[in-house]
Scaffold this active site. Structure first.
Site, mmCIF file in Angstrom:
data_model
loop_
_atom_site.group_PDB
_atom_site.id
_atom_site.type_symbol
_atom_site.label_atom_id
_atom_site.label_comp_id
_atom_site.label_asym_id
_atom_site.label_seq_id
_atom_site.Cartn_x
_atom_site.Cartn_y
_atom_site.Cartn_z
ATOM 1 N N ASP A 62 0.879 -1.171 0.000
ATOM 2 C CA ASP A 62 0.000 0.000 0.000
ATOM 3 C C ASP A 62 0.919 1.223 0.000
ATOM 4 O O ASP A 62 1.653 1.450 0.973
ATOM 5 C CB ASP A 62 -0.879 -0.029 1.257
ATOM 6 C CG ASP A 62 -1.789 1.190 1.367
ATOM 7 O OD1 ASP A 62 -1.609 2.150 0.596
ATOM 8 O OD2 ASP A 62 -2.669 1.171 2.244
ATOM 9 N N SER A 140 -0.246 14.405 -14.443
ATOM 10 C CA SER A 140 -1.340 14.267 -15.411
ATOM 11 C C SER A 140 -1.510 15.609 -16.110
ATOM 12 O O SER A 140 -1.020 16.635 -15.617
ATOM 13 C CB SER A 140 -2.623 13.915 -14.658
ATOM 14 O OG SER A 140 -3.760 14.087 -15.461
ATOM 15 N N TYR A 153 -8.342 15.330 -7.399
ATOM 16 C CA TYR A 153 -7.365 14.721 -8.321
ATOM 17 C C TYR A 153 -6.400 15.786 -8.845
ATOM 18 O O TYR A 153 -5.173 15.594 -8.837
ATOM 19 C CB TYR A 153 -8.115 14.041 -9.469
ATOM 20 C CG TYR A 153 -7.225 13.253 -10.417
ATOM 21 C CD1 TYR A 153 -6.797 11.970 -10.084
ATOM 22 C CD2 TYR A 153 -6.827 13.777 -11.642
ATOM 23 C CE1 TYR A 153 -5.995 11.228 -10.958
ATOM 24 C CE2 TYR A 153 -6.027 13.052 -12.506
ATOM 25 C CZ TYR A 153 -5.615 11.781 -12.167
ATOM 26 O OH TYR A 153 -4.815 11.055 -13.034
ATOM 27 N N LYS A 157 -2.338 16.065 -8.340
ATOM 28 C CA LYS A 157 -1.418 15.998 -9.486
ATOM 29 C C LYS A 157 -0.594 17.278 -9.642
ATOM 30 O O LYS A 157 0.548 17.231 -10.110
ATOM 31 C CB LYS A 157 -2.200 15.679 -10.767
ATOM 32 C CG LYS A 157 -2.845 14.287 -10.760
ATOM 33 C CD LYS A 157 -1.800 13.181 -10.659
ATOM 34 C CE LYS A 157 -2.405 11.792 -10.676
ATOM 35 N NZ LYS A 157 -1.407 10.714 -10.620
HETATM 36 N N1 NAD Z 1 -5.446 6.665 -17.453
HETATM 37 C C1 NAD Z 1 -5.291 7.954 -17.683
HETATM 38 O O1 NAD Z 1 -5.993 8.552 -18.517
HETATM 39 C C2 NAD Z 1 -4.268 8.751 -16.927
HETATM 40 C C3 NAD Z 1 -3.947 10.044 -17.377
HETATM 41 C C4 NAD Z 1 -3.009 10.796 -16.682
HETATM 42 C C5 NAD Z 1 -2.374 10.259 -15.570
HETATM 43 N N2 NAD Z 1 -2.708 9.005 -15.148
HETATM 44 C C6 NAD Z 1 -2.023 8.489 -13.968
HETATM 45 O O2 NAD Z 1 -1.334 7.321 -14.327
HETATM 46 C C7 NAD Z 1 -1.251 6.436 -13.194
HETATM 47 C C8 NAD Z 1 -1.773 5.052 -13.571
HETATM 48 O O3 NAD Z 1 -3.151 5.172 -13.931
HETATM 49 P P1 NAD Z 1 -3.977 4.010 -14.637
HETATM 50 O O4 NAD Z 1 -4.914 4.686 -15.550
HETATM 51 O O5 NAD Z 1 -3.081 2.952 -15.128
HETATM 52 O O6 NAD Z 1 -4.851 3.508 -13.392
HETATM 53 P P2 NAD Z 1 -5.325 2.036 -12.954
HETATM 54 O O7 NAD Z 1 -6.474 2.272 -12.026
HETATM 55 O O8 NAD Z 1 -5.516 1.157 -14.108
HETATM 56 O O9 NAD Z 1 -4.065 1.513 -12.111
HETATM 57 C C9 NAD Z 1 -3.742 2.096 -10.879
HETATM 58 C C10 NAD Z 1 -3.110 1.032 -10.014
HETATM 59 O O10 NAD Z 1 -2.777 1.645 -8.750
HETATM 60 C C11 NAD Z 1 -3.061 0.687 -7.743
HETATM 61 N N3 NAD Z 1 -3.264 1.340 -6.453
HETATM 62 C C12 NAD Z 1 -4.314 2.109 -6.059
HETATM 63 N N4 NAD Z 1 -4.160 2.460 -4.781
HETATM 64 C C13 NAD Z 1 -2.991 1.930 -4.358
HETATM 65 C C14 NAD Z 1 -2.287 1.959 -3.123
HETATM 66 N N5 NAD Z 1 -2.755 2.596 -2.041
HETATM 67 N N6 NAD Z 1 -1.101 1.299 -3.058
HETATM 68 C C15 NAD Z 1 -0.624 0.638 -4.121
HETATM 69 N N7 NAD Z 1 -1.250 0.561 -5.301
HETATM 70 C C16 NAD Z 1 -2.415 1.207 -5.421
HETATM 71 C C17 NAD Z 1 -4.333 -0.010 -8.222
HETATM 72 O O11 NAD Z 1 -4.529 -1.246 -7.568
HETATM 73 C C18 NAD Z 1 -4.050 -0.150 -9.703
HETATM 74 O O12 NAD Z 1 -3.406 -1.374 -9.983
HETATM 75 C C19 NAD Z 1 -2.076 7.108 -12.087
HETATM 76 O O13 NAD Z 1 -1.216 7.819 -11.240
HETATM 77 C C20 NAD Z 1 -2.967 8.065 -12.853
HETATM 78 O O14 NAD Z 1 -3.382 9.147 -12.070
HETATM 79 C C21 NAD Z 1 -3.627 8.240 -15.808
#
Ligand code: NAD
Length: 257
Positions: A62, A140, A153, A157
């Protein structure tokens, strides 16, 4: 690019972007240490990489728990020798009107996105001291521009960008670089979970959400896993050895600030 004999730690590696980065680092020769709060999911993701003949371990963690994050860093060093790359990718996102954002949702968002990145940076720096390394944080496009219904959020970020700059300055002399990535929309499980909330917020059909993003993107498509990898690969390697403290847009031209 070869990352042979390099070790990359990735948080949030059980799903979406983090999982895809773990696969790509492993394919390019790195030892991969995969952290995620979902034990079985991250173990299965690591097992798949190992079954394909590459090097990976899962450490259920975590990222809001300092002890667990530091334990994971110890595990990485005990297993592979040292840590060269640390990617703080774990994240949480909830779209909802500002006045409906409870303190629980606010705290959870800040804890996972910002505190999790803070703890990841601390653990990474601790292990990179003496030999240097590259830390990559996930901000982001929402870390560059505020959006309605997305206050917690966006705040988390934006915070990651400040953290990234400060860590970069403090540890530049130790050859520890720290940069952030600011992607636009990538179709991951995070988006699957919030697509309907976004559609409601804009009063459009679920099926119109992604076409709308594409329409608003000068390069005319969403951000893809390969786009993320290309930038992470660059920031992890010596090709970016003169870059630190940057928060790089990866938005197809949608964000230019
Ligand atoms: N998908 C998008 O459009 C996007 C755009 C910009 C930035 N991001 C950023 O990219 C990163 C990955 O996003 P994603 O879209 O792959 O999300 P996702 O939800 O598919 O994956 C996120 C992962 O983080 C894990 N997680 C959540 N809380 C946790 C904790 N307390 N400890 C450990 N693990 C934890 C989840 O279990 C999951 O496996 C994030 O930081 C997100 O904010 C995503």
């Amino acid at each position: 690019m070869s990352f042979k004999n390099k070790t990359a730690v990735i948080t949030g590696a059980g799903s979406g972007i983090g999982k895809s980065l773990a696969q790509r680092f492993a394919k390019n020769g790195a030892n991969v240490v995969m952290l995620d709060i979902h034990k079985d999911v991250v173990q299965a993701a690591a097992d798949e990489i190992v079954a394909n003949g590459y090097s990976a371990i899962a450490v259920p963690t975590d990222v809001t728990n300092r002890e667990m994050v530091f334990h994971a860093a110890d595990q990485a060093v005990q297993t592979f020798g040292e840590i060269d790359i640390w990617v703080n990718c774990a994240g949480y996102s909830k779209i909802l009107p500002f006045l409906d954002c409870t303190q629980d949702i606010w705290d959870r968002t800040i804890a996972i996105n910002l505190t999790g990145t803070f703890l990841g940076c601390q653990a990474a720096v601790t292990k990179m001291k003496g030999h240097g390394g590259s830390i990559i944080n996930f901000s982001s496009q929402s870390g560059k521009k505020g959006t309605n219904n997305y206050e917690a959020y966006c705040a988390s970020k934006f915070g990651i960008r400040g953290l990234t700059q400060s860590v970069a300055v403090e540890f530049a002399s130790e050859k520890i670089r720290c940069n952030a990535i600011c992607p636009s929309v990538v179709q991951t499980p995070m988006w699957d979970a919030q697509l309907s909330d976004y559609a409601k917020k804009r009063h459009i059909a679920d099926s119109d959400v992604m076409p709308r993003f594409i329409h608003n993107t000068p390069l005319g498509r969403l951000c893809e896993y390969d786009d993320i990898w290309n930038l992470v690969e660059f920031l992890s390697s010596d090709l970016s050895s003169y870059m630190t403290g940057q928060s790089l847009n990866l938005t197809g031209g949608a964000c230019m600030d």
